[in-house]
Design a protein around this motif. Sequence first.
Motif, PDB file in Angstrom:
ATOM      1  N   MET A   1       0.849  -1.166  -0.023  1.00 43.46           N
ATOM      2  CA  MET A   1      -0.097  -0.023   0.034  1.00 43.46           C
ATOM      3  C   MET A   1       0.898   1.277   0.219  1.00 43.46           C
ATOM      4  O   MET A   1       0.744   2.220  -0.853  1.00 43.46           O
ATOM      5  N   GLU A   2       1.750   1.202   0.958  1.00 40.97           N
ATOM      6  CA  GLU A   2       2.688   2.634   1.097  1.00 40.97           C
ATOM      7  C   GLU A   2       3.446   2.694  -0.104  1.00 40.97           C
ATOM      8  O   GLU A   2       3.725   3.866  -0.699  1.00 40.97           O
ATOM      9  N   PHE A   3       4.424   1.674  -0.513  1.00 40.50           N
ATOM     10  CA  PHE A   3       4.830   1.765  -1.941  1.00 40.50           C
ATOM     11  C   PHE A   3       4.079   2.250  -3.040  1.00 40.50           C
ATOM     12  O   PHE A   3       4.680   2.997  -4.024  1.00 40.50           O
ATOM     13  N   SER A   4       2.800   1.666  -3.111  1.00 46.92           N
ATOM     14  CA  SER A   4       2.167   2.051  -4.380  1.00 46.92           C
ATOM     15  C   SER A   4       1.818   3.550  -4.126  1.00 46.92           C
ATOM     16  O   SER A   4       1.844   4.031  -5.366  1.00 46.92           O
ATOM     17  N   TRP A   5       1.588   4.039  -3.186  1.00 41.88           N
ATOM     18  CA  TRP A   5       1.229   5.538  -3.212  1.00 41.88           C
ATOM     19  C   TRP A   5       2.600   6.325  -3.394  1.00 41.88           C
ATOM     20  O   TRP A   5       2.648   7.486  -4.114  1.00 41.88           O
TER      21      TRP A   5
ATOM     22  N   HIS B   1       0.183   8.859   4.831  1.00 45.20           N
ATOM     23  CA  HIS B   1      -0.441  10.085   4.430  1.00 45.20           C
ATOM     24  C   HIS B   1       0.731  10.977   3.854  1.00 45.20           C
ATOM     25  O   HIS B   1       0.212  11.895   2.721  1.00 45.20           O
ATOM     26  N   ARG B   2       1.849  10.808   4.270  1.00 50.90           N
ATOM     27  CA  ARG B   2       2.834  11.559   3.534  1.00 50.90           C
ATOM     28  C   ARG B   2       2.943  11.316   2.008  1.00 50.90           C
ATOM     29  O   ARG B   2       2.863  12.319   1.186  1.00 50.90           O
TER      30      ARG B   2
ATOM     31  N   ILE C   1       7.170  17.566   9.836  1.00 51.75           N
ATOM     32  CA  ILE C   1       6.306  18.519   9.188  1.00 51.75           C
ATOM     33  C   ILE C   1       5.536  18.025   7.936  1.00 51.75           C
ATOM     34  O   ILE C   1       4.791  18.756   7.307  1.00 51.75           O
ATOM     35  N   GLU C   2       6.147  16.851   7.264  1.00 54.66           N
ATOM     36  CA  GLU C   2       5.973  16.591   6.079  1.00 54.66           C
ATOM     37  C   GLU C   2       4.527  16.389   5.452  1.00 54.66           C
ATOM     38  O   GLU C   2       3.913  17.169   4.447  1.00 54.66           O
TER      39      GLU C   2
END
Length: 773
Positions: free
Chosen positions: A551-555, A595-596, A635-636
């Motif tokens: 999921m994270e790599f796809s975004w 989220h980032r 802060i990203e």
Amino acid sequence: MAAKAGDNPDSLMSLSTAFCLRNLRKTMCYLGDRNKLCLRSDVFLPSEICDKLVNTYMELVNTDSNFEPQDGFFQLFSDPRSTRLTRVQLRDFVRDKDLEAIGKQDLIELHLTYCNSLSARSLRTLASFRQTLVSLSLFGCSHIFYRKGGAPLAFDEDDEEEEEEEERPASRQALDTDFSFQGFNRLRLLNLGGLPEEVDPETLLKPLPALTSLDLSNVQLPRSAFLAQWKGRLASLVLYNVDLSEELVNTVVELSHLRHLDISRERTSKFKMTRKTLSSIVQGLVNLVSLDISGHILLDNCTVPHFEEALGRPSIEPCKSSIYPFQELKRPLQFLGLYNTTLCNVTHIPAYKVTGSKNEDQVLNAIEAYTEFRPELAHRAINQLFDIARIQHCSQLLRALQLVIAALKCHKYDKSIQVTGSAALFYLTNTEYRSDQSVRLRREVIQVVLNGMEQYQEVTVQRNCCLTLCNFSIPEELEFQYGRVNQLLLKILEPPRQDESIQRIAVHLCNALVCQVDNHHKEAVGRMGFVKTMLNLIQKKLQDRMCDQVMEFSWSALWNITDETPDNCQMFLNCRGMSLFLDCLKEFPDKQELHRNMLGLLGNVAEVKALRPQLLTPQFISVFSNLLDSKADGIEVSYNACGVLSHIMFDGPEVWAMEEPLRDKVMDKMMAAIQSWDVTSRRNINYRSFEPILRLLPQSIAPVSQHWATWALFNLVSVYPAKYCPLLIKEGGVILLEKVLELQTSHEETKEMARKVMEQCENFKEDPMETSR
């Protein structure tokens, strides 16, 4: 600087040959009637060039997926007056009509390997070479002694009938009994490996009294006495996987001129090798320089007891041999095959080159000796090399890599070779060995890995290949095959229920491939369906309520591929990307990395003026406004949400058609968020260009957007001066900052930051070695 392993350049002949084959119509040929490929009338080529053209053509067809086979290619060599062939090696896909096309040539050598499409029609073509042929191999051509569809062989078939016959498979019932080697008077070397049981080797070989080399691998020999007809001439005899008997061994021992004997085997046998049998071979065949007895079980003890072995370093002197029968050798053998026997483990072996499993050298010798005709043995040996590279250390790296590459190329359609070979490559290309490998060698590895991925959708091969690609610098080392590797990875990710580990590795590779590459690469990959594939993966993970690496790599991959590429941003919106963004935000409210990545992607979308109206909805603006308060990933998330809003604000109040939230309230919240950030924060972001930021500087429409842009520059040149000061100076940022100072609408705080950025750049120009604040 010392040359690295595998750094020798291709010869000019090889380069020229490959170029001509890839550009036939621009070099040697033209398209004639009915789009038939024809040789130009002014082209006359000697055998050295023609042989190279045909043999390289076969290699390219088998190993290069970008190379398109040319229908009618062999017809270019139909007339020996203009194109002369003498030594030809054909394999796999060759058809009867291809061989017929070169039927007028005076071939000296013809090697046909695994040509399963050939039928008895090709035996008729072979007969046309009988006056000149010296060396012939029909290894693995399992259908060549059978007629297609049971059709009789007529010599006056018209083209249409021949085309129909070409499509029919050879019938295993329709054995051709007409072919004879009668008249092949010059034939000296013959390989009939895999000859069908229905064909009697004795009858077939009777007209060939002058043979000096004979390979009968995997051939049934009900009677062996006929071999004695060559006892005054035969120098090489291969009986791999032939069932031995006392009678056969006694006949072989009579062949006193033999220099090479191979009686090795891979499958179990009733015949057991004894010390007496081995001694009779050594005593009777005094001219032997090469012997292979791999795979044999020895009934009695052939070896010297350990405590009686000669002292000192391992020796190849026959008198010191740890194997009793070999003490009778007059000189060390050039080659001794002991693979899959216990004999390979002894100390003193009287041979210069030995196959076995005792050490790396024996294993590499086995791969080298057995790859071409014995993939079942090569597979085992490569597996042992895999263990050496994984557990120990491979000391002959170049040789090991070249042998594994050769095996993968040679047996593109053999799954077991592809599995073990790709696994071995993973360990042979890792960090431990990397510094010793040349660019060319590593490119060869990449190409065979991609061949494997292309040919096999099987999980193990795909995983091994993907893991091996992870050993390379991405995207730099894969750029020469950029489109191909992306297509293959996207194909892997197509199935909705892919193996989890492969999915994770493939998405990681996809992400790395679209990071730090030119926009035209990103646009090309976008057109392949990259954006849709990533969103499908995200949709699937949402359904499973799982936020994992995939999921994270796809975004992250979507963030990278949309960077400065409006077309890809448009695809993201068209494929319901914003809906998935909201769903992910709702389902995984605490996943900071997620989220980032999502906000970074939306920052790219917001940079495209034509797409910003699609973000200007109460729902999206409220979400971005709420994310300004996020403390996720430092802060990203807050920074990226503010970036999205800064670009939207830059379009002015006239486009803000909604009543809630109010534009001024959102701007106030943006200003408060920026003032809360630490300007010395280290960043998880990488700018290749400041252009999207710089366009927000000299304007009075949205001072808060100007403030965000100035803060971004201040942070980056302060924390990473060596990287970002030159970029800002190069892109004219200092001049634009001067304009910020001139604008009355600019906040004082903004002007103060602008001065500090200019000062930082000035200091950097004076002392460019400074790398930290």
